[in-house]
Write a protein that holds these residues in place. Structure first.
Motif, PDB file in Angstrom:
ATOM      1  N   GLY A   1       0.681  -1.318  -0.058  1.00  0.00           N
ATOM      2  CA  GLY A   1       0.022   0.014  -0.068  1.00  0.00           C
ATOM      3  C   GLY A   1       0.782   1.202  -0.113  1.00  0.00           C
ATOM      4  O   GLY A   1       0.686   2.273  -0.994  1.00  0.00           O
ATOM      5  N   PHE A   2       2.022   1.440   0.919  1.00  0.00           N
ATOM      6  CA  PHE A   2       2.668   2.444   0.991  1.00  0.00           C
ATOM      7  C   PHE A   2       3.531   2.710  -0.296  1.00  0.00           C
ATOM      8  O   PHE A   2       3.828   3.801  -0.809  1.00  0.00           O
ATOM      9  CB  PHE A   2       3.581   2.390   2.212  1.00  0.00           C
ATOM     10  N   GLY A   3       3.932   1.481  -0.886  1.00  0.00           N
ATOM     11  CA  GLY A   3       4.850   1.538  -2.139  1.00  0.00           C
ATOM     12  C   GLY A   3       4.011   2.089  -3.036  1.00  0.00           C
ATOM     13  O   GLY A   3       4.640   2.915  -4.035  1.00  0.00           O
ATOM     14  N   VAL A   4       2.680   1.477  -3.340  1.00  0.00           N
ATOM     15  CA  VAL A   4       1.941   2.143  -4.420  1.00  0.00           C
ATOM     16  C   VAL A   4       1.468   3.616  -4.285  1.00  0.00           C
ATOM     17  O   VAL A   4       1.785   4.452  -5.168  1.00  0.00           O
ATOM     18  CB  VAL A   4       0.544   1.216  -4.352  1.00  0.00           C
ATOM     19  N   CYS A   5       1.587   4.214  -3.013  1.00  0.00           N
ATOM     20  CA  CYS A   5       1.451   5.553  -2.596  1.00  0.00           C
ATOM     21  C   CYS A   5       2.708   6.516  -3.195  1.00  0.00           C
ATOM     22  O   CYS A   5       2.691   7.520  -3.865  1.00  0.00           O
ATOM     23  CB  CYS A   5       1.256   5.832  -1.349  1.00  0.00           C
ATOM     24  N   ALA A   6       3.753   5.722  -2.845  1.00  0.00           N
ATOM     25  CA  ALA A   6       5.034   6.466  -3.429  1.00  0.00           C
ATOM     26  C   ALA A   6       5.210   6.462  -4.680  1.00  0.00           C
ATOM     27  O   ALA A   6       5.438   7.727  -5.342  1.00  0.00           O
ATOM     28  CB  ALA A   6       6.206   5.697  -2.883  1.00  0.00           C
ATOM     29  N   ILE A   7       4.798   5.578  -5.475  1.00  0.00           N
ATOM     30  CA  ILE A   7       4.972   5.385  -6.971  1.00  0.00           C
ATOM     31  C   ILE A   7       3.808   6.370  -7.788  1.00  0.00           C
ATOM     32  O   ILE A   7       4.119   7.145  -8.393  1.00  0.00           O
ATOM     33  CB  ILE A   7       4.576   4.162  -7.672  1.00  0.00           C
ATOM     34  N   LEU A   8       2.567   6.584  -6.930  1.00  0.00           N
ATOM     35  CA  LEU A   8       1.766   7.529  -7.373  1.00  0.00           C
ATOM     36  C   LEU A   8       2.146   8.895  -7.320  1.00  0.00           C
ATOM     37  O   LEU A   8       1.887   9.760  -8.327  1.00  0.00           O
ATOM     38  CB  LEU A   8       0.318   7.484  -6.830  1.00  0.00           C
ATOM     39  N   ILE A   9       2.614   9.093  -6.449  1.00  0.00           N
ATOM     40  CA  ILE A   9       3.251  10.421  -5.957  1.00  0.00           C
ATOM     41  C   ILE A   9       4.387  10.844  -6.849  1.00  0.00           C
ATOM     42  O   ILE A   9       4.615  11.967  -7.225  1.00  0.00           O
ATOM     43  CB  ILE A   9       3.609  10.702  -4.590  1.00  0.00           C
ATOM     44  N   LEU A  10       5.163  10.145  -7.019  1.00  0.00           N
ATOM     45  CA  LEU A  10       6.385  10.413  -8.164  1.00  0.00           C
ATOM     46  C   LEU A  10       5.657  10.457  -9.460  1.00  0.00           C
ATOM     47  O   LEU A  10       6.194  11.511 -10.228  1.00  0.00           O
ATOM     48  CB  LEU A  10       7.283   8.969  -8.228  1.00  0.00           C
ATOM     49  N   LEU A  11       4.710   9.738  -9.855  1.00  0.00           N
ATOM     50  CA  LEU A  11       4.254   9.842 -11.366  1.00  0.00           C
ATOM     51  C   LEU A  11       3.573  11.296 -11.357  1.00  0.00           C
ATOM     52  O   LEU A  11       3.678  11.983 -12.304  1.00  0.00           O
ATOM     53  CB  LEU A  11       2.949   8.727 -11.414  1.00  0.00           C
TER      54      LEU A  11
END
Length: 254
Positions: free
Chosen positions: A212-222
Motif C-alpha cells: 500500500g505504501f509502495g503504491v502511494c510512493a509510486i503515485l506521488i512520483l508519477l
C-alpha cells in the motif's frame, strides 16, 4: 499578449497566448487527484497502522495521527511564505513535494522489512505482551511521517495558488475559467479521495502495508513527473520578497 508580473520557468517574460490557461492546469489536476488518492485514505487509516502494526497504544496512535495532520498545516504555512516571498510556487512544489515520495518510500521499506518494525502480535489478545515500536525504528517512523506531512503541506498550498495564477482575473473570460478551475479542483479532491478509500485501503488491509505504501510512493512520483512536464506552460508569479522585511522597514522609519 505579454503579461506583467509573471515569468516562465526560466524567469523570462511570458506570453499570455502561450503560457497559462486551461492547458496548463490539467497537469495540476493530475497531481491533485493523485495526492488525494494517497493522503485521504492514509489519514483515515493511520491509526490502524500505528496501533495494529507498530503496536502503539490507542491514545499514542491517535496523538501521532493528530500531530501528523497539524504538521501538514504547519508546513503549508512555511511553503506559502517561501513561495510568495522568495521562489515561485512551481519551484517550491518541485523542491519540497518529493519529500512526500521519500516519506512513503520509507514507510513502505519499514513495513516490508521485519527488522524495522515490531514482530507480529495480536494486540487484541496479547495487549501487554506486544512490543511497541521504539528506538531507531521509531525515529524512522516519525521521520517518514513528517516527510510525508512536509510534502503534502507544500502541495496543498502551492497547487491551488499555482492554478489560479494561470488565469488573468482582470479578463472576464479568464476569470470565468479560473472559477471553473476551482470547481474541477474540488472535484479532483473528491475523486481522488473516493479512489483512494477503495484502492489504497484495500491494498493496505488485504495485500500488506508495504504494498500500500509502495503504491502511494509510486503515485506521488508519477504525479510530480506530470507536473514537472508542465513547467514550460506555467505562468509563475514573481515573488515580492518577505512581507516581514517590509513591515520592519516601516517600523524602523517610524
Amino acid at each position: 499578449m505579454v503579461l506583467g508580473g509573471f515569468v516562465d520557468w526560466r524567469g523570462r517574460a511570458i506570453n499570455g497566448e502561450v503560457h497559462g490557461g486551461v492547458k496548463a492546469t490539467w497537469f495540476l489536476h493530475v497531481l491533485n487527484v493523485v495526492t488525494n488518492v494517497v493522503i485521504v485514505p492514509n489519514l483515515l487509516n493511520l491509526v490502524t497502522y500505528l496501533h495494529g502494526t507498530m503496536h502503539m497504544g490507542v491514545s499514542g496512535s491517535t496523538t501521532t495521527a493528530t500531530n501528523f495532520i497539524g504538521a501538514t498545516s504547519g508546513f503549508a504555512l512555511i511553503a506559502a511564505f517561501l513561495s510568495d516571498s522568495y521562489i515561485t510556487r512551481a519551484r517550491t512544489m518541485l523542491l519540497f513535494a518529493p519529500f512526500m515520495f521519500l516519506g512513503y518510500g520509507l514507510l513502505a521499506l519499514q513495513a516490508y522489512s521485519p527488522s524495522l518494525h515490531p514482530p507480529p502480535c495480536d494486540n487484541k489478545v496479547e495487549l501487554n505482551n506486544c512490543e511497541e515500536v521504539h528506538g531507531w525504528n521509531a525515529t524512522l517512523l516519525y521521520a517518514a511521517l513528517y516527510m510525508c506531512a512536509f510534502g503534502d503541506g507544500t502541495m496543498r498550498v502551492c497547487l491551488p495558488s499555482l492554478g489560479a495564477d494561470q488565469f488573468d482575473h482582470e479578463d472576464p473570460s479568464e476569470s470565468q475559467r479560473q472559477s471553473s478551475f476551482f470547481n474541477w479542483y474540488s472535484f479532483g479532491i473528491s475523486l481522488g479521495g473516493f479512489i483512494g478509500l477503495i484502492l489504497i485501503v484495500w491494498l493496505e488491509n488485504y495485500k500488506g502495508w508495504d504494498i500500500g505504501f509502495g503504491v502511494c510512493a509510486i503515485l506521488i512520483l508519477l504525479g510530480l513527473l506530470v507536473v514537472a512536464a508542465g513547467l514550460p506552460f506555467y505562468r509563475n508569479q514573481v515573488p515580492q520578497g518577505s512581507p516581514l522585511t517590509r513591515v520592519l522597514q516601516v517600523a524602523l522609519r517610524i
